[in-house]
Design an enzyme around this catalytic site. Structure first.
Site, PDB file in Angstrom:
ATOM      1  N   ARG A 316       6.294  17.055   7.384  1.00 59.14           N
ATOM      2  CA  ARG A 316       7.152  18.321   7.980  1.00 59.14           C
ATOM      3  C   ARG A 316       5.714  19.359   7.983  1.00 59.14           C
ATOM      4  O   ARG A 316       5.912  19.893   8.997  1.00 59.14           O
ATOM      5  CB  ARG A 316       7.945  18.851   6.856  1.00 59.14           C
ATOM      6  N   CYS A 384      30.731  16.196  21.479  1.00 58.85           N
ATOM      7  CA  CYS A 384      32.076  16.394  21.253  1.00 58.85           C
ATOM      8  C   CYS A 384      32.368  16.643  19.882  1.00 58.85           C
ATOM      9  O   CYS A 384      33.198  15.938  19.171  1.00 58.85           O
ATOM     10  CB  CYS A 384      32.928  15.196  21.781  1.00 58.85           C
TER      11      CYS A 384
HETATM   12  N1  LLP Z   1       6.307  10.587   1.524  1.00 59.39           N
HETATM   13  C1  LLP Z   1       7.654   9.905   1.302  1.00 59.39           C
HETATM   14  C2  LLP Z   1       7.680   8.694   0.234  1.00 59.39           C
HETATM   15  C3  LLP Z   1       8.708  10.424   1.875  1.00 59.39           C
HETATM   16  O1  LLP Z   1       9.675   9.921   1.495  1.00 59.39           O
HETATM   17  C4  LLP Z   1       8.646  11.591   2.689  1.00 59.39           C
HETATM   18  C5  LLP Z   1       9.887  12.170   3.184  1.00 59.39           C
HETATM   19  C6  LLP Z   1       7.299  12.055   2.783  1.00 59.39           C
HETATM   20  C7  LLP Z   1       6.177  11.716   2.148  1.00 59.39           C
HETATM   21  C8  LLP Z   1       7.027  13.340   3.760  1.00 59.39           C
HETATM   22  O2  LLP Z   1       7.793  14.449   3.211  1.00 59.39           O
HETATM   23  P1  LLP Z   1       7.364  15.935   3.965  1.00 59.39           P
HETATM   24  O3  LLP Z   1       6.162  16.213   3.778  1.00 59.39           O
HETATM   25  O4  LLP Z   1       8.160  15.754   5.479  1.00 59.39           O
HETATM   26  O5  LLP Z   1       8.370  16.685   3.255  1.00 59.39           O
HETATM   27  N2  LLP Z   1      15.024  14.313   7.095  1.00 59.39           N
HETATM   28  C9  LLP Z   1      14.826  15.189   6.212  1.00 59.39           C
HETATM   29  C10 LLP Z   1      13.608  15.235   5.500  1.00 59.39           C
HETATM   30  C11 LLP Z   1      13.711  13.637   4.596  1.00 59.39           C
HETATM   31  C12 LLP Z   1      12.090  13.314   3.856  1.00 59.39           C
HETATM   32  C13 LLP Z   1      12.401  11.913   3.968  1.00 59.39           C
HETATM   33  N3  LLP Z   1      10.894  11.498   3.080  1.00 59.39           N
HETATM   34  C14 LLP Z   1      14.772  16.651   6.976  1.00 59.39           C
HETATM   35  O6  LLP Z   1      14.999  16.993   8.152  1.00 59.39           O
HETATM   36  O7  LLP Z   1      14.728  17.514   6.297  1.00 59.39           O
END
Ligand code: LLP
Length: 455
Positions: A316, A384
């Site tokens: 993110r 929908c």
């Molecule tokens: N590493 C692992 C093992 C992960 O499971 C994730 C995210 C990341 C790195 C990256 O995390 P970030 O830096 O993006 O926070 N769909 C959800 C977020 C799910 C994150 C899943 N794992 C949302 O839209 O908020």
């Protein structure tokens, strides 16, 4: 639905687009009333490419990756989490910026390989990697597989032994840290499907993690390179990361005594939060890097442990702010005393985060970007479902049919979580940089919608 209830406390403000600060991609500017990103007029781009459309500010992505590299130092490694946003153009950008890549499925691995990514720089994740996915990863020669369970250790060992090869792995550990974020995206607690627990439960009194280390050290065809932990996503409080390091350092100390094992690599996952709303104040990449490196050095120093190579897997915080979605206003319904619904030509198919996590987004009219955002509206999709909302109670310039709406902060977990619900075609993706717009993923066509049907 509770989250659709009207909140009279929410009032429009008179802030303009540019007062959205950290929510905006770094190259966002307003020229003759139009929103520009990467030197490109978003109104013209919407006209050329049609809407809904994902736009990514390449300079912002480069800046974030460089910030991670600088904050971690040359001895450590940034491993971009592909689940946030992935296509061949993104993979090529990662190659240019020297980032490694975390893939969490055979599909993400295939995209990386198709774009020419060095398999040795790939970290493979997943809590139930299939036999086929493990074989693909091992055959491709991925740098690291993060083993999530006992079954997987056996599977990896069997595949490598049959091939006469050795695979480097990390063991995913649940540090028991509860990060301060949405329950759906918290992963570090004991009650989680991911990884090996450190205490009690599965694996007896020593915990599953210690038993997994012993198994990994004993199994042929496996090189245990280190440990991994990911506590969750969209985290603002850096203390959770410090807590994780302390827990893992203690575990490393215990392992040295029990099995003589010292990790070469410690991968702390992703999770740094970003500003979705003007009032959000996330920690910076520099703060995170300095906390991780100094805390790890001091914990290892205290225990007399050699300093492992640190890896982080941000998704993110690399791409979210770089991205925006352009839509066209099609319908406006003013419900007296309730709310004003502004329906756009997309919705939960291109951004599921509002329906799934009650996410909040800031928006502007790209064609009247200099005007104050002095009206409160609900940006609803065209699908929908009543829960098909992109931005609830968003401040916007008073919208009219045909206006181009830009929703900010959509670069992560939007395109990658998109769907074809209602047989909606998925938007195209445009990279903008230095005044140039480059279509890197075309919009789907109706032909794509029937391409998999077999008659
Ligand atoms: N590493 C692992 C093992 C992960 O499971 C994730 C995210 C990341 C790195 C990256 O995390 P970030 O830096 O993006 O926070 N769909 C959800 C977020 C799910 C994150 C899943 N794992 C949302 O839209 O908020």
């Amino acid at each position: 639905m509770a989250h659709l209830a009207h909140d009279p406390a929410i009032r429009a403000d008179r802030r303009t687009t540019l007062e959205l600060g950290a929510v905006l991609p770094q190259t966002a500017e307003v020229r003759h009333g139009h929103l520009y990103v990467g030197g490109v007029d978003m109104v013209e781009l919407a006209r050329e490419q049609g809407t809904a459309l994902y736009v990514m500010d390449v300079a912002q992505i480069r800046q974030q990756l460089r910030a991670y590299r600088e904050a971690l130092g040359a001895a450590n490694q940034v491993v971009y989490a592909g689940k946030a946003f992935l296509n061949k153009a993104m993979v090529k950008l990662l190659i240019a910026e020297g980032s490694w890549l975390d893939v969490s499925s055979g599909g993400e691995l295939a995209i990386a390989l198709a774009a020419g990514f060095d398999p040795g720089h790939i970290v493979m994740h997943g809590n139930n990697k299939t036999e086929a996915e493990l074989t693909e990863a091992i055959q491709a020669g991925v740098g690291l597989i993060v083993a999530d369970c006992f079954e997987e250790l056996d599977r990896i060992s069997r595949i490598t032994t049959e091939r006469g090869s050795t695979q480097s792995i990390l063991l995913r550990v649940k540090p028991g840290v509860v990060a301060d974020t949405h329950a759906f995206i918290r992963t570090g607690a004991e009650d989680s499907k991911f990884g090996f627990g450190l205490s009690g439960g599965e694996g007896g009194s020593g915990g599953a993690a210690r038993m997994a280390v012993e198994n990994a050290l004993a199994l042929p065809g496996i090189h245990l390179a280190g440990l991994h932990a990911h506590i969750g996503s969209q985290i603002f409080a850096l203390a959770s990361f410090a807590e994780t390091i302390a827990v893992l350092a203690d575990f490393m100390g215990a392992l040295r005594t029990s099995s003589g094992f010292t990790p070469e690599i410690l991968d702390l996952g992703g999770g740094l939060g970003i500003a979705y709303q003007a009032a959000d104040e996330p920690a910076t990449i520099r703060d995170l890097g300095s906390l991780l490196t100094t805390h790890l050095a001091s914990c290892c120093g205290e225990l007399g442990l050699p300093l492992p190579r640190l890896m982080v897997e941000p998704g993110r915080s690399v791409v979210a702010t770089a991205g925006l979605t352009l839509y066209t206003v099609g319908v406006i319904k003013k419900l007296k005393g309730l709310r004003c619904y502004v329906a756009i030509d997309g919705g939960m198919t291109d951004n599921i985060r509002t329906a799934l996590y009650d996410a909040r987004y800031e928006a502007t009219l790209a064609n009247r970007a200099a005007a104050p955002r002095d009206t409160v509206v609900t940006l609803a999709g065209k699908h929908c479902e009543s829960g098909d909302v992109v931005a609830l109670d968003a401040s916007l310039q008073s919208p009219e049919i045909g206006d181009i709406v830009a929703v900010f902060g959509t670069g992560a977990y939007n395109a990658s979580m998109s769907s074809n619900y209602n047989a909606q075609v998925r938007p195209g993706v445009v990279f903008v940089e230095d005044g140039e717009a480059r279509l890197v993923q075309r919009r789907e066509t109706y032909a794509d919608l029937t391409a998999r049907d077999v008659e």
